[in-house]
Scaffold this motif. Sequence first.
Motif, PDB file in Angstrom:
ATOM      1  N   GLU A 262      39.456  57.281  -2.001  1.00 21.05           N
ATOM      2  CA  GLU A 262      40.304  56.325  -2.704  1.00 21.05           C
ATOM      3  C   GLU A 262      39.731  54.912  -2.669  1.00 21.05           C
ATOM      4  OE1 GLU A 262      44.831  54.496  -2.452  1.00 21.05           O
ATOM      5  OE2 GLU A 262      44.452  56.518  -1.698  1.00 21.05           O
ATOM      6  N   VAL A 263      39.101  54.533  -1.570  1.00 21.63           N
ATOM      7  CA  VAL A 263      38.559  53.178  -1.474  1.00 21.63           C
ATOM      8  C   VAL A 263      37.473  52.966  -2.533  1.00 21.63           C
ATOM      9  CG1 VAL A 263      36.844  53.818   0.288  1.00 21.63           C
ATOM     10  CG2 VAL A 263      37.605  51.440   0.090  1.00 21.63           C
ATOM     11  N   GLU A 264      36.680  53.998  -2.811  1.00 24.15           N
ATOM     12  CA  GLU A 264      35.657  53.875  -3.839  1.00 24.15           C
ATOM     13  C   GLU A 264      36.299  53.819  -5.222  1.00 24.15           C
ATOM     14  OE1 GLU A 264      33.031  52.960  -2.854  1.00 24.15           O
ATOM     15  OE2 GLU A 264      31.814  54.350  -1.693  1.00 24.15           O
ATOM     16  N   GLY A 265      37.385  54.559  -5.401  1.00 15.04           N
ATOM     17  CA  GLY A 265      38.101  54.499  -6.670  1.00 15.04           C
ATOM     18  C   GLY A 265      38.615  53.104  -6.955  1.00 15.04           C
ATOM     19  N   ARG A 266      39.111  52.434  -5.932  1.00 18.39           N
ATOM     20  CA  ARG A 266      39.617  51.069  -6.132  1.00 18.39           C
ATOM     21  C   ARG A 266      38.484  50.103  -6.434  1.00 18.39           C
ATOM     22  NH1 ARG A 266      44.959  50.519  -5.133  1.00 18.39           N
ATOM     23  NH2 ARG A 266      45.958  52.335  -4.196  1.00 18.39           N
ATOM     24  N   ARG A 267      37.303  50.322  -5.880  1.00 16.70           N
ATOM     25  CA  ARG A 267      36.142  49.488  -6.230  1.00 16.70           C
ATOM     26  C   ARG A 267      35.755  49.684  -7.698  1.00 16.70           C
ATOM     27  NH1 ARG A 267      31.054  50.591  -2.882  1.00 16.70           N
ATOM     28  NH2 ARG A 267      30.268  48.872  -4.153  1.00 16.70           N
ATOM     29  N   LEU A 268      35.890  50.917  -8.170  1.00 19.29           N
ATOM     30  CA  LEU A 268      35.506  51.211  -9.546  1.00 19.29           C
ATOM     31  C   LEU A 268      36.448  50.582 -10.567  1.00 19.29           C
ATOM     32  CD1 LEU A 268      34.404  54.936  -9.278  1.00 19.29           C
ATOM     33  CD2 LEU A 268      32.955  52.984  -9.827  1.00 19.29           C
ATOM     34  N   VAL A 269      37.690  50.322 -10.182  1.00 22.58           N
ATOM     35  CA  VAL A 269      38.640  49.692 -11.106  1.00 22.58           C
ATOM     36  C   VAL A 269      38.064  48.396 -11.651  1.00 22.58           C
ATOM     37  CG1 VAL A 269      40.887  48.561 -11.291  1.00 22.58           C
ATOM     38  CG2 VAL A 269      40.703  50.757 -10.119  1.00 22.58           C
ATOM     39  N   GLU A 270      37.586  47.546 -10.751  1.00 19.83           N
ATOM     40  CA  GLU A 270      37.056  46.249 -11.186  1.00 19.83           C
ATOM     41  C   GLU A 270      35.777  46.411 -12.000  1.00 19.83           C
ATOM     42  OE1 GLU A 270      35.290  42.015  -9.440  1.00 19.83           O
ATOM     43  OE2 GLU A 270      35.978  43.569  -8.055  1.00 19.83           O
ATOM     44  N   SER A 271      34.857  47.240 -11.529  1.00 19.92           N
ATOM     45  CA  SER A 271      33.565  47.334 -12.206  1.00 19.92           C
ATOM     46  C   SER A 271      33.682  47.959 -13.581  1.00 19.92           C
ATOM     47  CB  SER A 271      32.577  48.120 -11.340  1.00 19.92           C
ATOM     48  OG  SER A 271      32.187  47.344 -10.217  1.00 19.92           O
ATOM     49  N   CYS A 272      34.515  48.989 -13.730  1.00 16.51           N
ATOM     50  CA  CYS A 272      34.700  49.590 -15.054  1.00 16.51           C
ATOM     51  C   CYS A 272      35.380  48.607 -15.998  1.00 16.51           C
ATOM     52  CB  CYS A 272      35.506  50.874 -14.949  1.00 16.51           C
ATOM     53  SG  CYS A 272      34.601  52.258 -14.212  1.00 16.51           S
ATOM     54  N   GLY A 273      36.345  47.850 -15.470  1.00 13.95           N
ATOM     55  CA  GLY A 273      37.007  46.842 -16.299  1.00 13.95           C
ATOM     56  C   GLY A 273      36.052  45.763 -16.763  1.00 13.95           C
ATOM     57  N   GLN A 274      35.173  45.313 -15.876  1.00 18.42           N
ATOM     58  CA  GLN A 274      34.215  44.270 -16.230  1.00 18.42           C
ATOM     59  C   GLN A 274      33.187  44.789 -17.224  1.00 18.42           C
ATOM     60  OE1 GLN A 274      34.154  41.018 -15.503  1.00 18.42           O
ATOM     61  NE2 GLN A 274      36.090  41.249 -14.424  1.00 18.42           N
TER      62      GLN A 274
END
Length: 415
Positions: free
Chosen positions: A182-194
């Motif tokens: 889950e921690v990696e999923g939360r990191r991906l939220v920002e990067s995919c959005g950017q």
Amino acid sequence: MNEQPLNGPDVPRGCPVAHGGADFTRLYGPEAATDPQGIYERLRKEHGSVAPVLLEGDVPAWLVLGYRDSRRVLDNPSQFPRDSRTWRDWQEGRIAETSALVPMLAWRPDCVSQDGEPHRRLRGAVNDVLQAAVGRGIRRHATHFANKQIDRFAAVGRAELVADYADFVPMLVMSRVLGLAEVEGRRLVESCGQLLKGGEDAVEHDGIIREILGKLVEHRRAEPSSDLATDLLDHHAALDHDEVVDHLRMVMIAAAVTTNLLARVLRLVLTDASRLSGLIGGQLNISAVMGEAMWNSPPLSVLPGRFAAGDIELGGHRIEGGDLLVLGLAPGNFDPEARPDAGASVEGNQAHLAFGSGPHECPGQSMGQSMIEIAVDVLLHRLPGLRLAVPADELTSTASTWESRLDSLPVEFSV
């Protein structure tokens, strides 16, 4: 690959500047961020169903505004392939490796970037593993993460449903399906959005996405599990490392697009009391609201990209071999030739462009719709008295080249 100025003797043939002097429109910048629909309609009046535009870095492209022309391009990969190695500006060195367009347009070893037999091989693998993921309980994962996000604000009586909810639920669900913590999923939220926003940081965030997913693939090669990463590694199509990574990336970017659709659906629900009461009371099905959102505010406004295989006429314009075309899904859905009465009901009409069309039509659309259905249902039944905390006309959006994203959706509810 260095960018060159779009004027003088080095102007590439097919370039909008070459076709109309200084008469071109940028699909990025302040006006595009605040009034993309206004730009689309002005371009339609000035140029018809296809218009010359400039993307970030003043890169030339043709924006397809017409519904029928969009379907023609999407349904004919032999005339309009997705393989960007045919893109003349890329071949001739006018696109920098650091361009914000690279993450969305450059060739990759995935099914999105290829046509013909390579596409069929990879698309078949993707279809198989997504179907297996559905069988493992996508709705159960969506229920789990919807409730987990709501637990973060349920006792407060207020929330911001874009940043606190919509941005996370689909991304966390797909992270679990892929096999990420889950921690990696939360990191991906920002990067995919950017990445979808573009800008100077897009390439950097694309690198972060690839790094996270590359480590996952190596881990799953050593320790297989019941997840999408393992399924791709084990598939009989024999994908190599880069193919697996890029297909996992494709799935996560699709999840990021789904977050935008979830926010748009929630906006429709919360700005119409009859919709809200109908959903809570069971008289209205969420699929009808999703259908309206996909017609009137598709999660991707502009779909990248197709490339002309040879010289061809489209929308009254001469498109030359190697030209880049981007598909206006939002303006196509409002094309007056295909939809004369934009205010008429679209209930039950699935002919929108939101999922694309043809061989590259979105393979995960049913999965995305299931996640949204669960996310809305859980929210409405967990939060009694849910209502907007601001007047509906104060809700704003900010657009990039590819999408128009709701800025915020503040709500209040009983505790």
